[in-house]
Design a protein around this motif. Structure first.
Motif, PDB file in Angstrom:
ATOM      1  N   VAL A 117      60.129  -2.906  25.086  1.00  9.20           N
ATOM      2  CA  VAL A 117      61.009  -2.505  23.837  1.00  9.20           C
ATOM      3  C   VAL A 117      61.582  -2.237  23.721  1.00  9.20           C
ATOM      4  O   VAL A 117      61.545  -1.734  22.545  1.00  9.20           O
ATOM      5  N   GLN A 118      62.648  -3.364  23.701  1.00 10.07           N
ATOM      6  CA  GLN A 118      64.111  -3.263  23.152  1.00 10.07           C
ATOM      7  C   GLN A 118      63.445  -4.131  21.704  1.00 10.07           C
ATOM      8  O   GLN A 118      65.052  -3.412  20.908  1.00 10.07           O
ATOM      9  N   GLN A 119      62.679  -4.923  21.923  1.00 11.54           N
ATOM     10  CA  GLN A 119      62.325  -5.384  20.399  1.00 11.54           C
ATOM     11  C   GLN A 119      61.745  -4.239  19.392  1.00 11.54           C
ATOM     12  O   GLN A 119      61.571  -4.384  18.234  1.00 11.54           O
ATOM     13  N   THR A 120      61.381  -2.822  20.057  1.00 11.05           N
ATOM     14  CA  THR A 120      60.359  -2.297  19.724  1.00 11.05           C
ATOM     15  C   THR A 120      61.799  -0.862  18.604  1.00 11.05           C
ATOM     16  O   THR A 120      62.584  -0.901  18.884  1.00 11.05           O
ATOM     17  N   GLN A 121      60.761  -0.907  17.324  1.00  9.22           N
ATOM     18  CA  GLN A 121      61.267   0.712  16.801  1.00  9.22           C
ATOM     19  C   GLN A 121      61.373   1.761  18.014  1.00  9.22           C
ATOM     20  O   GLN A 121      60.721   2.059  18.884  1.00  9.22           O
ATOM     21  N   ARG A 122      62.991   1.760  18.274  1.00 13.13           N
ATOM     22  CA  ARG A 122      63.402   3.576  19.078  1.00 13.13           C
ATOM     23  C   ARG A 122      62.740   5.116  19.137  1.00 13.13           C
ATOM     24  O   ARG A 122      63.942   4.997  17.340  1.00 13.13           O
ATOM     25  N   ASP A 123      62.403   5.306  20.004  1.00 14.50           N
ATOM     26  CA  ASP A 123      61.693   6.687  19.567  1.00 14.50           C
ATOM     27  C   ASP A 123      62.266   7.622  20.556  1.00 14.50           C
ATOM     28  O   ASP A 123      61.627   8.702  20.767  1.00 14.50           O
ATOM     29  N   TRP A 124      63.630   7.113  21.058  1.00 17.14           N
ATOM     30  CA  TRP A 124      63.496   7.629  22.327  1.00 17.14           C
ATOM     31  C   TRP A 124      65.306   7.406  22.809  1.00 17.14           C
ATOM     32  O   TRP A 124      65.854   6.429  22.044  1.00 17.14           O
ATOM     33  N   ASP A 125      66.345   8.382  23.362  1.00 21.28           N
ATOM     34  CA  ASP A 125      67.488   8.677  23.557  1.00 21.28           C
ATOM     35  C   ASP A 125      67.547   8.083  25.455  1.00 21.28           C
ATOM     36  O   ASP A 125      69.055   7.942  25.065  1.00 21.28           O
ATOM     37  N   TYR A 349      70.653   5.390  29.654  1.00 18.56           N
ATOM     38  CA  TYR A 349      71.147   6.012  28.087  1.00 18.56           C
ATOM     39  C   TYR A 349      71.262   4.948  26.841  1.00 18.56           C
ATOM     40  O   TYR A 349      72.266   4.380  26.834  1.00 18.56           O
ATOM     41  N   SER A 350      70.927   5.390  25.939  1.00 23.54           N
ATOM     42  CA  SER A 350      70.484   3.950  24.462  1.00 23.54           C
ATOM     43  C   SER A 350      71.588   4.225  24.406  1.00 23.54           C
ATOM     44  O   SER A 350      72.702   5.352  24.077  1.00 23.54           O
ATOM     45  N   SER A 351      72.416   3.201  24.165  1.00 22.78           N
ATOM     46  CA  SER A 351      73.479   3.187  23.605  1.00 22.78           C
ATOM     47  C   SER A 351      73.884   3.502  21.663  1.00 22.78           C
ATOM     48  O   SER A 351      74.556   4.102  21.280  1.00 22.78           O
ATOM     49  N   GLU A 352      72.430   2.957  21.055  1.00 20.71           N
ATOM     50  CA  GLU A 352      72.431   4.248  19.761  1.00 20.71           C
ATOM     51  C   GLU A 352      72.382   5.652  19.702  1.00 20.71           C
ATOM     52  O   GLU A 352      72.035   5.740  18.267  1.00 20.71           O
ATOM     53  N   SER A 353      72.343   6.606  20.694  1.00 17.54           N
ATOM     54  CA  SER A 353      71.711   7.881  21.020  1.00 17.54           C
ATOM     55  C   SER A 353      73.103   8.600  20.974  1.00 17.54           C
ATOM     56  O   SER A 353      73.377   8.047  21.981  1.00 17.54           O
ATOM     57  N   LYS A 354      73.756   9.367  19.846  1.00 17.39           N
ATOM     58  CA  LYS A 354      74.851   9.866  20.133  1.00 17.39           C
ATOM     59  C   LYS A 354      74.639  11.361  21.237  1.00 17.39           C
ATOM     60  O   LYS A 354      75.256  11.264  22.313  1.00 17.39           O
ATOM     61  N   LYS A 355      73.516  11.964  21.335  1.00 18.59           N
ATOM     62  CA  LYS A 355      72.399  12.242  22.295  1.00 18.59           C
ATOM     63  C   LYS A 355      73.120  11.916  24.273  1.00 18.59           C
ATOM     64  O   LYS A 355      73.603  12.721  24.332  1.00 18.59           O
ATOM     65  N   ALA A 356      72.871  11.243  24.248  1.00 20.08           N
ATOM     66  CA  ALA A 356      72.798   9.606  25.084  1.00 20.08           C
ATOM     67  C   ALA A 356      74.137  10.007  25.551  1.00 20.08           C
ATOM     68  O   ALA A 356      74.102   9.978  26.815  1.00 20.08           O
ATOM     69  N   LYS A 357      75.157   9.540  25.037  1.00 17.13           N
ATOM     70  CA  LYS A 357      76.428   8.517  25.528  1.00 17.13           C
ATOM     71  C   LYS A 357      77.324  10.193  25.266  1.00 17.13           C
ATOM     72  O   LYS A 357      77.443   9.622  27.156  1.00 17.13           O
ATOM     73  N   MET A 358      76.437  10.977  24.614  1.00 14.18           N
ATOM     74  CA  MET A 358      77.591  12.980  25.692  1.00 14.18           C
ATOM     75  C   MET A 358      77.014  12.914  26.727  1.00 14.18           C
ATOM     76  O   MET A 358      77.454  13.518  27.861  1.00 14.18           O
TER      77      MET A 358
END
Length: 392
Positions: A117-125, A349-358
């Motif tokens: 999953v980490q190697q595919t395009q991220r579509d989740w937060d 929490y995805s490190s690439e998602s601002k919403k996830a970080k917040m």
């Protein structure tokens, strides 16, 4: 489960899963604690009724061309205090108690899929795995798989369900109940018998593989009628057998469960009149209580207690292993259960998602606040106990 002969395929259409149905059934049979909700038969009906605003992502792990594991996931939009987020989660929605990968080795299967999953395009937060029985059949496999995939996660308690250990005889089980519980059951036996002839019926077809897939709609309709006659008829929760919004889902699932060999329908008749029902799903000795009810117009003198007792005794004699009474309503179940089982939620929490970080920061602050409040309450209690001891 790794090596050059390992590959993973992703299936995004429910009809595309038909091609692996036989493999799914084979793997479910060796999945620790596998249940009907983990079957393709259940997922197909669930997806038909509740696929809106969800995107299916089912991962099939193959080793040397043989399917060795299946992880059903989906992407769903949920509302949070930081706004709407996308989560990668199980397509389950708490219809049962527990969920997880379908595999003889769930930990290795989930670990492979998470790395993929980490190697595919991220579509989740968030990766949000819910209804995990960490203390039971899962045995910590989910947590270890996330850790091995390098996915730091937070663990939360999600729900509780109530088990009856069926691997004992009825007399021994009854002897472990409280005096009030035994008295209540025996009074129900006596009072109902005084009102008429009691008949207990249990319908458990073994499925189309055994030539037994008749859904017996006459019996199911009787359960539905009893539900309508009971308090459930006016329920607004939207989860009872007779509730209009989900009635067709339950009926379609019943038909599918009959084909799969997972229907377990229990009825109690009083002088020929349908009086109470308990509708379950069963798979490999694990019985899950979906819904139950009784008709107060027939009697209000313990129909539900009597049916529960007769069903548990019959299950013990049949060789069933566990009766999962389901989550919630502990007072109604206190006379019956032998253990309380927790389910957990694991969130990455995805490190690439601002919403996830917040959201992660917000949850940490809330967790610290709750812990501080609990410590303060505990310290206050200890202080009061000390003062009482000194005063005494």
């Amino acid at each position: 489960m790794s090596g050059p002969n390992l590959d993973i395929i992703e299936i995004n259409e429910i009809n595309g899963l038909v091609q692996i149905c036989n493999d799914w059934n084979r793997l479910l049979a060796v999945t620790p604690g596998g249940n009907f909700f983990q079957s393709f038969n259940w997922l197909k009906v669930y997806w038909q009724h509740f696929h809106q605003k969800q995107f299916l992502r089912v991962f099939v792990v193959r080793e040397a061309g043989e399917v060795t594991g299946i992880v059903p996931l989906c992407v769903r939009r949920i509302k949070t205090k930081m706004g709407t987020c996308s989560i990668l989660t199980y397509p389950f929605d708490d219809w049962g108690s527990f969920y997880g990968p379908v595999s003889a080795n769930p930990e290795a299967t989930l670990n492979c899929v998470l790395k993929y999953v980490q190697q595919t395009q991220r579509d989740w937060d968030l990766i949000d795995l819910r209804c995990v029985d960490t203390d039971g059949f899962d045995g910590g496999a989910t947590e270890r798989a996330l850790d091995a995939a390098g996915l730091a996660c937070a663990k939360f308690e999600w729900s509780q369900t109530y088990y009856v250990d069926l691997q004992q005889n009825w007399d021994d089980y009854l002897a472990t109940r409280s005096g009030k519980a035994r008295q209540t059951f025996r009074r129900a036996e006596k009072r109902v018998a005084e009102e008429g002839t009691v008949e207990y019926l249990r319908y458990r077809p073994r499925g189309e593989k055994c030539g037994e897939s008749d859904p017996r709609w006459d019996l199911y309709d009787t359960c539905e009628e009893i539900a309508s006659s009971s308090w459930q008829g006016s329920s607004t929760t939207g989860t009872t057998l007779s509730y209009e919004d989900v009635a067709q889902y339950f009926r379609d699932t019943h038909e599918s469960a009959a084909r799969f060999g997972s229907v377990d329908l229990n009825l109690l008749y009083l002088s020929g009149q349908p009086a109470a029902f308990i509708y379950n799903y069963v798979y490999q000795g694990i019985v899950y209580s979906l819904r139950m009810g009784f008709n107060p117009d027939v009697s209000n003198k313990g129909l539900g207690r009597l049916l529960m007792g007769q069903m548990l005794r019959d299950s013990m004699e049949r060789g069933d292993r566990i009766y999962d009474i389901g989550p919630g309503s502990p007072d109604a179940k206190k006379y019956w259960y032998t253990s309380v089982e927790n389910s957990y939620r694991y969130v990455h929490y995805s490190s690439e998602s601002k919403k996830a970080k917040m959201l992660q920061i917000s949850n940490r602050i809330a967790s610290w606040y709750r812990r501080d409040k609990q410590d303060h309450q505990q310290n206050s209690l200890s202080s009061k106990e000390t003062q009482t001891s000194v005063s005494g």
